[in-house]
Scaffold this motif. Structure first.
Motif, mmCIF file in Angstrom:
data_model
loop_
_atom_site.group_PDB
_atom_site.id
_atom_site.type_symbol
_atom_site.label_atom_id
_atom_site.label_comp_id
_atom_site.label_asym_id
_atom_site.label_seq_id
_atom_site.Cartn_x
_atom_site.Cartn_y
_atom_site.Cartn_z
ATOM 1 N N ILE A 1 0.838 -1.209 0.000
ATOM 2 C CA ILE A 1 0.000 0.000 0.000
ATOM 3 C C ILE A 1 0.869 1.254 0.000
ATOM 4 O O ILE A 1 0.587 2.230 -0.705
ATOM 5 C CB ILE A 1 -0.944 -0.020 1.214
ATOM 6 C CG1 ILE A 1 -1.964 -1.145 1.072
ATOM 7 C CG2 ILE A 1 -1.665 1.322 1.352
ATOM 8 C CD1 ILE A 1 -2.824 -1.353 2.305
ATOM 9 N N SER A 2 1.958 1.224 0.746
ATOM 10 C CA SER A 2 2.857 2.380 0.807
ATOM 11 C C SER A 2 3.477 2.663 -0.555
ATOM 12 O O SER A 2 3.537 3.810 -1.006
ATOM 13 C CB SER A 2 3.959 2.129 1.839
ATOM 14 O OG SER A 2 3.416 1.966 3.134
ATOM 15 N N VAL A 3 3.935 1.621 -1.216
ATOM 16 C CA VAL A 3 4.532 1.796 -2.548
ATOM 17 C C VAL A 3 3.501 2.332 -3.530
ATOM 18 O O VAL A 3 3.792 3.208 -4.353
ATOM 19 C CB VAL A 3 5.118 0.459 -3.045
ATOM 20 C CG1 VAL A 3 5.518 0.569 -4.517
ATOM 21 C CG2 VAL A 3 6.317 0.065 -2.201
ATOM 22 N N GLY B 1 1.705 9.432 -5.857
ATOM 23 C CA GLY B 1 2.180 10.782 -5.598
ATOM 24 C C GLY B 1 3.150 11.267 -6.662
ATOM 25 O O GLY B 1 3.055 12.409 -7.140
ATOM 26 N N PHE B 2 4.065 10.396 -7.058
ATOM 27 C CA PHE B 2 5.024 10.772 -8.094
ATOM 28 C C PHE B 2 4.328 11.020 -9.434
ATOM 29 O O PHE B 2 4.602 11.985 -10.142
ATOM 30 C CB PHE B 2 6.087 9.677 -8.250
ATOM 31 C CG PHE B 2 7.175 9.738 -7.212
ATOM 32 C CD1 PHE B 2 8.041 10.812 -7.146
ATOM 33 C CD2 PHE B 2 7.326 8.698 -6.295
ATOM 34 C CE1 PHE B 2 9.059 10.853 -6.182
ATOM 35 C CE2 PHE B 2 8.326 8.743 -5.335
ATOM 36 C CZ PHE B 2 9.188 9.822 -5.287
ATOM 37 N N VAL C 1 5.594 14.147 -0.679
ATOM 38 C CA VAL C 1 6.031 12.792 -1.007
ATOM 39 C C VAL C 1 7.099 12.318 -0.018
ATOM 40 O O VAL C 1 7.118 11.162 0.408
ATOM 41 C CB VAL C 1 6.560 12.725 -2.452
ATOM 42 C CG1 VAL C 1 7.137 11.336 -2.751
ATOM 43 C CG2 VAL C 1 5.446 13.043 -3.444
ATOM 44 N N GLY C 2 7.984 13.254 0.385
ATOM 45 C CA GLY C 2 9.025 12.900 1.352
ATOM 46 C C GLY C 2 8.440 12.507 2.691
ATOM 47 O O GLY C 2 8.883 11.531 3.316
#
Length: 286
Positions: free
Chosen positions: A40-42, A48-49, A58-59
């Motif tokens: 899910i994080s990826v 976002g990218f 994004v950071g």
């Protein structure tokens, strides 16, 4: 060739280990959370990218994703881990030290194999005059903890094909991808014997070569001259250690050096006579 293998771990159950095995298998079956968090994080970071989100956002999400994945991994370890604590008396401490010393002798052999299958030879001239064939694979004998177990002692691990045997002070835990089984030392049978093996691979440095033969032999035992690639092969004297139990354990190890297995068998016998005191054997890790 007939397979030499143990029964399914669900059948290899020592009566005194039932409660422990239930706890190990129940926790082993729990679903791990961290892979889902990582996926899910990826996916969120990828979105976002691709959507042109601000770099600072994004950071922050990347840091949060890493922290969340680590937290989930830690939670999984706590949920799936069993703690085994052993309190030795002097006799048990000596017996377990003897097992480790004997296992070190096995590990110091230049080569160790797990025998997977064996069978009779129907035409010996095509098999260097051998009467039996075996299928084997190199294996390891080392000190290692089983997965999701924390303990105050070091355990010996022996690979036997699809299963791994972990030698604890009071029992052998049998691990494979389906679960965990157990064999008490009073039930474990260890047989040690020498065997002559026609070696087609490189000869281990500590092996004893007792004779020689040919890849293809005639009736008199000499080389069959009809074959151009008929090379001479060494016959080595190896040691075989058979581990078995009435509950279904059935494994054979082959060692390049004779004499190492007898000490291991004696150590197993000593452990069967000296059972430890065990506490908190099914407590969850904190």
């Amino acid at each position: 060739m007939e397979e030499i293998e143990s029964a399914d771990v669900s059948q290899i159950v020592d009566s005194s280990s039932r409660e422990l095995l239930d706890e190990l298998n129940r926790k082993r079956a729990k679903t791990r959370l961290w892979p889902f968090v990582a996926v899910i994080s990826v996916a969120v970071l990828g979105l976002g990218f691709s959507s042109g989100w601000p770099v600072w956002l994004v950071g922050i999400l990347a840091v949060a994703a890493a922290a969340g994945t680590y937290a989930a991994h830690t939670r999984d370890a706590l949920q799936k881990t069993v703690v085994l604590f052993y309190d030795f008396d002097s006799d048990m401490e000596a017996a377990y030290a003897k097992l480790h010393a004997a296992a070190s002798q096995l590990a110091n052999c230049a080569a160790a194999w797990h025998i997977e299958a064996s069978g009779k030879v129907h035409d010996r001239k095509y098999h260097a005059g051998a009467s039996d064939l075996v299928r084997r694979k190199s294996t390891s004998i080392r000190r290692a903890e089983p997965p999701y177990v924390k303990t105050n002692i070091e355990t010996v691990a022996v690979g036997v094909g699809r299963q791994t045997l972990h030698f604890f002070p009071d029992r052998v835990l049998v691990y494979d991808q389906n679960g965990v089984g157990a064999v008490g030392y009073q039930e474990l049978r260890v047989e040690v014997g020498a065997t002559r093996f026609i070696e087609s691979e490189s000869v281990p440095r500590d092996a004893e070569v007792v004779d020689r033969t040919w890849k293809y032999v005639n009736k008199s035992g000499g080389p069959d001259k009809r074959f151009k690639d008929n090379k001479e092969l060494p016959i080595c004297r190896y040691e075989e250690v058979t581990l078995s139990s009435q509950s279904g354990l059935n494994e054979v190890l082959q060692l390049s050096r004779c004499g190492a297995g007898s000490g291991f068998a004696e150590a197993i016998s000593s452990l069967g006579k000296s059972m430890p005191k065990e506490g908190a054997c099914a407590a969850q890790a904190a």
